[in-house]
Enzyme design. Structure first.
Site, PDB file in Angstrom:
ATOM      1  N   ASP A 199       0.795  -1.230   0.000  1.00 38.54           N
ATOM      2  CA  ASP A 199       0.000   0.000   0.000  1.00 38.54           C
ATOM      3  C   ASP A 199       0.830   1.284   0.000  1.00 38.54           C
ATOM      4  O   ASP A 199       1.895   1.344   0.625  1.00 38.54           O
ATOM      5  CB  ASP A 199      -0.851  -0.063   1.286  1.00 38.54           C
TER       6      ASP A 199
ATOM      7  N   GLU B  95       0.958  -0.640  -5.018  1.00 42.51           N
ATOM      8  CA  GLU B  95      -0.008   0.437  -5.208  1.00 42.51           C
ATOM      9  C   GLU B  95       0.688   1.786  -5.188  1.00 42.51           C
ATOM     10  O   GLU B  95       1.259   2.181  -4.172  1.00 42.51           O
ATOM     11  CB  GLU B  95      -1.057   0.425  -4.093  1.00 42.51           C
TER      12      GLU B  95
HETATM   13  C1  NOJ Z   1      -4.176   3.391   0.141  1.00 37.91           C
HETATM   14  C2  NOJ Z   1      -5.449   2.651   0.366  1.00 37.91           C
HETATM   15  O1  NOJ Z   1      -5.865   2.073  -0.830  1.00 37.91           O
HETATM   16  C3  NOJ Z   1      -6.448   3.634   0.898  1.00 37.91           C
HETATM   17  O2  NOJ Z   1      -7.716   3.053   1.021  1.00 37.91           O
HETATM   18  C4  NOJ Z   1      -5.960   4.157   2.223  1.00 37.91           C
HETATM   19  O3  NOJ Z   1      -6.847   5.127   2.727  1.00 37.91           O
HETATM   20  C5  NOJ Z   1      -4.578   4.768   2.081  1.00 37.91           C
HETATM   21  N1  NOJ Z   1      -3.688   3.879   1.402  1.00 37.91           N
HETATM   22  C6  NOJ Z   1      -3.968   5.111   3.415  1.00 37.91           C
HETATM   23  O4  NOJ Z   1      -3.719   3.958   4.133  1.00 37.91           O
END
Ligand code: NOJ
Ligand code: MG
Length: 616
Positions: free
Chosen positions: A229, A299
């Protein structure tokens, strides 16, 4: 007359079909390179115990459904211990399951069932920040070693005798400063996201070691990889320089995009950390006799250059978000014309480093659903693109049904990114509409829960839009996804070359071609008002007689409809997948003779003409 010969030879050479538009695709050698990845939002997928909140046992009970659909990998968004300020992306213990979702035993049972069904399991790993309720943060704010420097702490500055954060950095969640004063420690801490999500300090080797231990813990439980993430946010500029204003319209001083994020995003140090994790996962596979590759999906919403770096630093699949966000990863992607769509496809295919695997994403838990954003009439078109382009396809739970966003009032809204704004603007920022319960059937709470009250309200369209209805209907988005995934497993889609074109300004078209296989042709009328008739002679190897293999449910075109390749009429928004009419002769692309035919015939004519004019 020799001039004539030269001329004819030139014509002959020009007649060789140019391959400039054909993009070759590597033959897959690993399981993940053609994977169909299904993202599950644990909170809203399936509730097994009637508390109105989805859970792990609920997911396990539906794995058969996913296997039946042809899904190969399930990605579980965070289910770890968390106060759920950011729906679980605020982890208070990476090594335990949030009791709202179950137990570690439930997780083991989920993995065991998945393995039985041949499904791989990928977990969401959130390295950038923990919850402020994580034990590390508590120890760090009390300056207990070795945790003292686990987070990004700073004294701040004094302006006219008043204490202030060290710089102007802003929180992604639009709440103003990314710095929070901590009374206990008497210092500011950095939180790029929510104030309850302090950023870890990735300049600290001990933090990196902790991250590896977390990965190992879950690898030991038999999982197949991670979706990692928020990578662009891991490391920040060491000199804490102020960021300049972005000049973008529509943002107020406390909104994240008020500034241009040249010092908190995409810093060069981030990529090395990705490499570290990739090596760690690879080493794990080698040392534990694991034969199948453990995979890292990454991501990052960023520009093309920065995204491509993730490939170079070891990400197997850096998510391709360009159908969602624009070239800088800030505004929504522009998908107005067929050309916009085709550009996004070719841009990725031609910028990937050698040996990279392409991938496509149209929806997830952070973005408006496809059926809402692009219109219900384009659901099948999008799924056709998603599943028939080369590489990895990622689908967000519910998009196989064309589920829509659910309207939620300001009072019902939970997403901090929206709650930090105000009632006049929250809808633009809220991610709750795409996170409402999965619509299984037409019973209580759409079959998601036996409870009438659910985590977020069920969309009122569940009586029509639900899985059971689509499974029992002859024609549905679900049935089309099922057919597309089946088709996706054929060699021509797995490794066939890609030839993508815009026809008549409004038709997105592509062919997938492979030697000794019949080509597959996709036609999508991206215009939602005007019909268009295309001639497929522009494609080299398309057979003369074609039939429809898959048709979008609103096109009015039936599967099996026959066409002659030079005249195919597509109603507005219609999307179809074509192959050779199975009642006509063989259409497999043979060896090179097909390409040589025009050349040989023109050379033959040249020879005759030569003879005739007796040219030396
Ligand atoms: C990326 C995640 O996809 C999102 O949902 C989240 O709010 C942020 N990272 C922060 O953790
Ligand atoms: Mg439950």
């Amino acid at each position: 007359m020799c001039t004539l010969r030269v001329l004819l030879l030139t014509v002959a050479l020009a007649a060789i079909p140019s391959n400039t538009e054909t993009i070759s695709v590597r033959r897959p050698t690993e399981w993940w390179q053609t994977a169909t990845l299904y993202q599950i939002w644990p909170r809203s997928f399936k509730d097994s115990d009637g508390d109105g909140v989805g859970d792990l046992n609920g997911i396990t009970s539906k794995l058969d459904y996913l296997a039946e659909l042809g899904i190969e990998v399930v990605w579980l968004s965070p289910f770890f211990a968390s106060p759920l300020i950011d729906s679980g992306y605020d982890v208070s213990d990476y090594l335990s399951v949030n009791p709202a979702y179950g137990t570690l035993d439930d997780f083991d049972a989920l993995v065991a069932r998945a393995k039985k069904l041949g499904l791989k399991v990928v977990l969401d790993y959130v390295p950038n920040h923990t919850s402020d309720e994580h034990a590390w943060f508590n120890l760090s704010r009390h300056s207990v070693d070795p945790y003292t420097d686990y987070y990004v702490w700073n004294d701040g500055i004094s302006v006219n005798g008043t204490r202030q954060p060290p710089n102007n950095w802003l929180s992604v969640f639009n709440s103003g400063s990314a710095w929070q004063w901590d009374e206990t420690r008497q210092q500011y801490y950095l939180h790029q996201f929510h104030v309850k999500q302090p950023d870890l300090n990735f300049r600290n080797e001990k933090v990196i070691n902790e991250t590896k231990n977390i990965l190992t813990f879950w690898l030991d439980r038999g999982i197949d990889g991670f979706r990692i993430d928020s990578l662009p946010y891991m490391v920040e500029n060491i000199d804490l320089l102020d960021e300049p204003e972005s000049g973008l319209e529509g943002y107020t001083e406390t909104d994240f995009y008020y500034l241009d994020h040249i010092y908190v995003k995409d810093q060069p140090e981030n990529y090395e950390i990705v490499r570290t994790w990739r090596n760690h996962v690879d080493d794990y596979s080698k040392s534990s006799n694991v034969t199948s590759t453990r995979v890292t999906f990454t991501e990052a919403y960023a520009n093309l250059t920065n995204i491509m770096k993730y490939y170079e630093y070891g990400s197997h699949v850096p998510f391709n978000f360009f159908f969602i966000k624009d070239s800088e990863g800030v505004n929504n992607a522009i998908l107005d014309t067929a050309d916009d769509v085709v550009q996004i496809i070719t841009q990725w295919m031609t910028n990937m480093p050698e040996g990279g695997t392409a991938n496509w994403v149209f929806g997830n838990h952070d973005n408006s659903r496809i059926a809402t954003k692009l219109g219900e009439g384009r659901v099948d078109a999008v799924n056709i693109l998603l599943f028939l382009l080369p590489g990895v396809a990622t689908i967000y739970n519910g998009d196989e049904l064309g589920m829509t966003d659910t309207y939620l009032t300001w009072q019902q809204t939970e997403d901090p990114q929206a709650c930090n704004t105000d009632p006049s603007r929250y809808e633009y920022f809220s991610r709750d509409p795409e996170r409402t319960p999965y619509q299984w059937d037409n019973t209580t709470s759409a079959g998601f829960s036996t409870n009438n009250v659910t985590m977020l309200p069920v969309n009122s369209n569940y009586l029509e839009v639900n899985l059971a209805a689509q499974q029992s209907s002859d024609v549905s988005h679900y049935k089309n996804v099922e057919a597309l995934i089946k088709l996706r497993r054929t060699n021509v889609i797995r490794e066939g070359s890609l030839d993508v074109k815009v026809l008549n300004d409004s038709i997105i078209s592509f062919s997938r071609e492979l030697k000794n296989e019949e080509p597959i042709i996709v036609l999508i009328n991206w215009d939602n008002e005007t019909s268009s008739t295309v001639n497929l002679e522009v494609f080299e190897n398309v057979p003369d007689n074609l039939e429809v293999l898959i048709a979008d449910i609103h096109s009015g075109i039936d599967v099996g409809t026959k066409y002659v390749k030079n005249e195919i009429s597509l109603p507005p928004n219609a999307a179809i997948v074509l192959r050779r009419d199975q009642t006509s002769g063989s259409g497999a692309i043979g060896s090179s003779d097909h390409h040589l035919l025009p050349l040989l015939s023109i050379l033959f004519i040249t020879l005759i003409v030569n003879r005739f004019f007796n040219c030396h």
